[in-house]
Design an enzyme around this catalytic site. Structure first.
Site, short mmCIF file in Angstrom:
data_model
loop_
_atom_site.label_atom_id
_atom_site.label_comp_id
_atom_site.label_asym_id
_atom_site.label_seq_id
_atom_site.Cartn_x
_atom_site.Cartn_y
_atom_site.Cartn_z
CB CYS A 158 -0.91 0.00 1.23
SG CYS A 158 -1.83 1.54 1.39
CB CYS A 199 0.92 1.60 4.74
SG CYS A 199 -0.63 0.72 5.07
CG HIS A 248 -4.07 -0.95 4.82
ND1 HIS A 248 -3.60 -0.34 3.67
CD2 HIS A 248 -4.83 -2.00 4.40
CE1 HIS A 248 -4.05 -1.00 2.61
NE2 HIS A 248 -4.80 -2.02 3.02
CG ASN A 267 -14.30 9.08 -4.91
OD1 ASN A 267 -15.23 9.85 -4.79
ND2 ASN A 267 -13.38 9.22 -5.85
CG HIS A 280 -7.12 7.53 -0.09
ND1 HIS A 280 -7.56 6.23 -0.23
CD2 HIS A 280 -7.12 8.06 -1.34
CE1 HIS A 280 -7.80 5.98 -1.51
NE2 HIS A 280 -7.55 7.07 -2.21
CD GLN A 325 -8.58 11.36 -5.37
OE1 GLN A 325 -7.90 11.81 -6.27
NE2 GLN A 325 -9.54 10.47 -5.57
#
Ligand SMILES: [Zn+2]
Length: 346
Positions: free
Chosen positions: A70, A73, A116, A156, A169, A171
């Site tokens: 990832c 992370c 995560h 999203n 996360h 944006q």
């Protein structure tokens, strides 16, 4: 809150937001990265008057990597991610695969937590408050970037929405123009002002508070309701009761109350379809006033949260009427959606 600004190996900006003031962020990104090259282009549709970002370089972006690769992370020995630190609170960095870049705007990634496997709804009120600080700070910084006219913070959530990284996360887009949707709202507000002399957003929120039937959740400083003409099966709009144009203008009382209200809304979203159902996919979108557009002072900061799931195991697709003609057909009456969202309160 402590903010630390640093750079990744290819020159992109990385920012840490920490709850504690004594945290030291001096980890260096050791990766041999080439400079980011983007080929974004903004094209204007002459018939519709809107803009399309053509971003062919994004085809090679990271797509559903295994959890141990990832990129969001924290880094560890032998495994370097986008965040060189061994741990973090909230981290924001410029997207390596931006839709908008250079003098065509900016795209940033916001990591809500270093965990995560968490979801936003799992965050503590303190962590959610730190995310609000980061959104606010990014809005303030991007307001100073030449060419950025509007800042859009969003999340999203869920593979059904097209999310390619599981790590919690969101944006942030800094658009070099007023987006079509915001432009429509500004025109509606200006028309309402001309006809009635009043503010459109005040009247919309006032109507929902008076009618009560679509109100989902109300605090001392925020109110959440399903809009009268909801487009999506389950859609909630969250407004601060004191109207402000953008995140920078929220007062302390509204900031303090926000985490508890927003976390409760997200928890309710996960309960809409009953126990045993996978987490509800959603889009959470902050609407903020553009920085210099006419009518900016009549705009009201608010958050629009909605899911594309309409019932257990079934998604709402944007089909002929929606995609072809921009006419939404919603199978869930807004009053019924509001009732369901009250039923599943914590
Ligand atoms: Zn991760």
């Amino acid at each position: 809150m402590k903010k630390t600004s640093t750079r990744l190996a290819d020159g992109r900006e990385l920012l840490y937001y920490d709850a504690r003031d004594d945290v030291v962020r001096d980890a260096v990104d050791p990766r041999p990265l080439d400079a980011v090259s983007t080929t974004s282009e903004i094209r204007h549709d002459l018939l519709l008057g809107d803009a399309v970002a053509i971003a062919s370089h994004r085809q090679g972006r990271t797509y559903h990597p295994p959890a141990d690769e990832c990129p969001l992370c924290p880094s560890r020995e032998g495994r370097h991610s986008e965040i060189p630190a061994a741990d973090y609170g909230v981290a924001v960095f410029e997207n390596r695969f931006p839709s908008l870049a250079g003098d065509l705007g900016r795209c940033e990634v916001v990591c809500f937590t270093s965990d995560h496997d968490a979801a936003f709804a799992d965050l503590t009120a303190e962590q959610a408050g730190l995310v609000l600080e980061a959104w606010t700070d990014r809005t303030a910084d991007l307001a100073e970037v030449p060419g950025v006219e509007q800042v859009f913070c969003f999340e999203n959530r869920g593979a059904e929405i097209g999310v390619t990284l599981q790590h919690p996360h969101g944006q942030i887009y800094g658009y070099p123009f007023v987006t079509p949707r915001t432009g429509l709202m500004l025109r509606s507000a200006a028309g309402h002002r001309t006809v009635t002399g009043r503010n459109l957003f005040d009247d919309v929120v006032g109507r929902e508070l008076a009618e009560e039937v679509r109100v989902v959740l109300e605090g001392a400083h925020w109110v959440a309701f399903v809009p009268y003409a909801a487009h999506w099966p389950y859609e909630v709009h969250l407004y601060p009761k004191r109207r402000v144009p953008d995140l920078r203008a929220l007062d302390e009382a509204a900031r303090t109350e926000f985490p508890q209200i927003y976390l409760e809304l997200l928890r309710r979203f996960d309960r809409i379809f009953g126990p045993g159902e996978p987490p509800t996919p959603y889009i959470s979108a902050w609407h903020q006033a553009p920085f210099t557009a006419d009518g900016r002072d009549d705009f009201a900061l608010h958050l629009e949260l909605f899911t594309i799931r309409r019932t257990s195991g079934k998604l709402k697709f944007l089909a002929g009427s929606e995609s072809g003609m921009s006419v939404f057909i919603n199978d869930v009456p807004p009053e019924a959606a509001a009732e369901r969202l009250r039923e599943v309160a914590s």
